[in-house]
Design an enzyme around this catalytic site. Sequence first.
Site, PDB file in Angstrom:
ATOM      1  CD  GLU A 156      81.862  28.340 -48.986  1.00  0.00           C
ATOM      2  OE1 GLU A 156      82.409  28.729 -48.009  1.00  0.00           O
ATOM      3  OE2 GLU A 156      80.894  28.684 -49.824  1.00  0.00           O
ATOM      4  CD  GLU A 191      77.026  26.570 -49.944  1.00  0.00           C
ATOM      5  OE1 GLU A 191      77.856  25.469 -49.490  1.00  0.00           O
ATOM      6  OE2 GLU A 191      77.193  27.471 -49.325  1.00  0.00           O
TER       7      GLU A 191
END
Length: 447
Positions: free
Chosen positions: A199, A297
Amino acid sequence: MFTVQTVVTARDTGDRLSPKAGLPFKAGLPGATPEIRLHPEQEYQTILGFGGAFTEAAAYTLSRMSPAKRAEVIRRYFHPVDGLNYSMGRVHIHSCDFALGNYTYVEDGDTELATFDISHDHQWVLPLIKDAMEVRGGPFTMLASPWSPPAWMKTNGEMNNGGSLKPEYAPVWARYYTKFIEAYRKEGVPVWAVSVQNEPAAVQIWDSCVYSAEEERDFVKNHLGPVMHEAGMGDVNIVIWDHNRDIMIERVTPILSDPEAAQYVWGTGIHWYGGEEFDKVEKVHELFPDKHVLFTEGCQEGGVRLGEWFTGERYGRNMIGDLNAWTEGYLDWNLVLDETGGPNHVGNLCDAPVIADTTTDEVHYNSSYYYIGHFSKFIAPGAVRIGLDAAAEGVLAAAFRNPDGSLAVVLMNEGEEERSLTLGLRDEVAECSLPAHSIATHLIRQG
């Protein structure tokens, strides 16, 4: 002639990956068009597999359960017959939010990485990985991802709350990946790929580090790619982005459009938290068809949702959407969480397909566990997605041909009413029904 193995999970019944009578195929009526028609001759991407993340939270939670319950969970995920046939995993390179606290593998200021030591992982994480690999009993595909460099390498001086990698530490940080890969290899855990950064567009209150697309490109081009090749790790793939679909096009384009960076990149990792924009996944494939896409994810946020059905449907909808958009594998987030939806060292509690109650030694299998199983149990590594025409209103569909020649067809109904439809293969048709809020997998073999 076809023989069909049918398995169903439905909200309003007790069916959970439950075997049913196989669909009877028969000659189709002249001129009739089945609502879903399979086209096995049309081939798309090859499937890597399915799996979940070996977080410290998952490993620690299972260590607090009785040995029998811990073994049960591992078997029900990784055994190729008794479990979900998981063949992939993801592990964090030192700490993430679903760890018990911030930690790294080196002492502060050690630019030579002479103190590099993964002994922290020996307590819970590596034993779980090794036990899972043993139960799997076959090839295992492991992705490793960092959430943050050590605090002393960063602009904000801490692992949490964003910050960026200081440019002078880029060579050291690149070597850190190779030290991790080497250490895990020595433990008998081969690392198939690393992502550059989990991220990279988000400043999180937990372990995080921000890169622009250009910064990620330059780190791969000038540091990580060359360093891994110099270390003899050119066979370990590099995954970029590792974040949400919503801005993936603008984030990967500067990297994959640069030949010097792109030569080191296997493909793009995606998460689901920014919306279900499957068209953007497909667009990235169209722009860069020689590169790959992997779902790295996804989880249900906001703590434990024990017994909820919408969580399973979220998995089913996203898996069908991504797989139909050229995604090659699916990695769930935490394999297991405790009764609180943790542990998480900043209180970012979530749900997981398996909740292990450490106070009662009970294991709860959520709807998401069963929905994932409709893919992972029946779509083998090496399967190829095949074409289908879908005109059944309210039904999501995806189809694959396994290495053994069988066809796996996944059909999903999120509606409040039962859906009946016809499924066509070559010149034969089968009638099938989908209960309200259900998912079905049909494994079709010829002969």
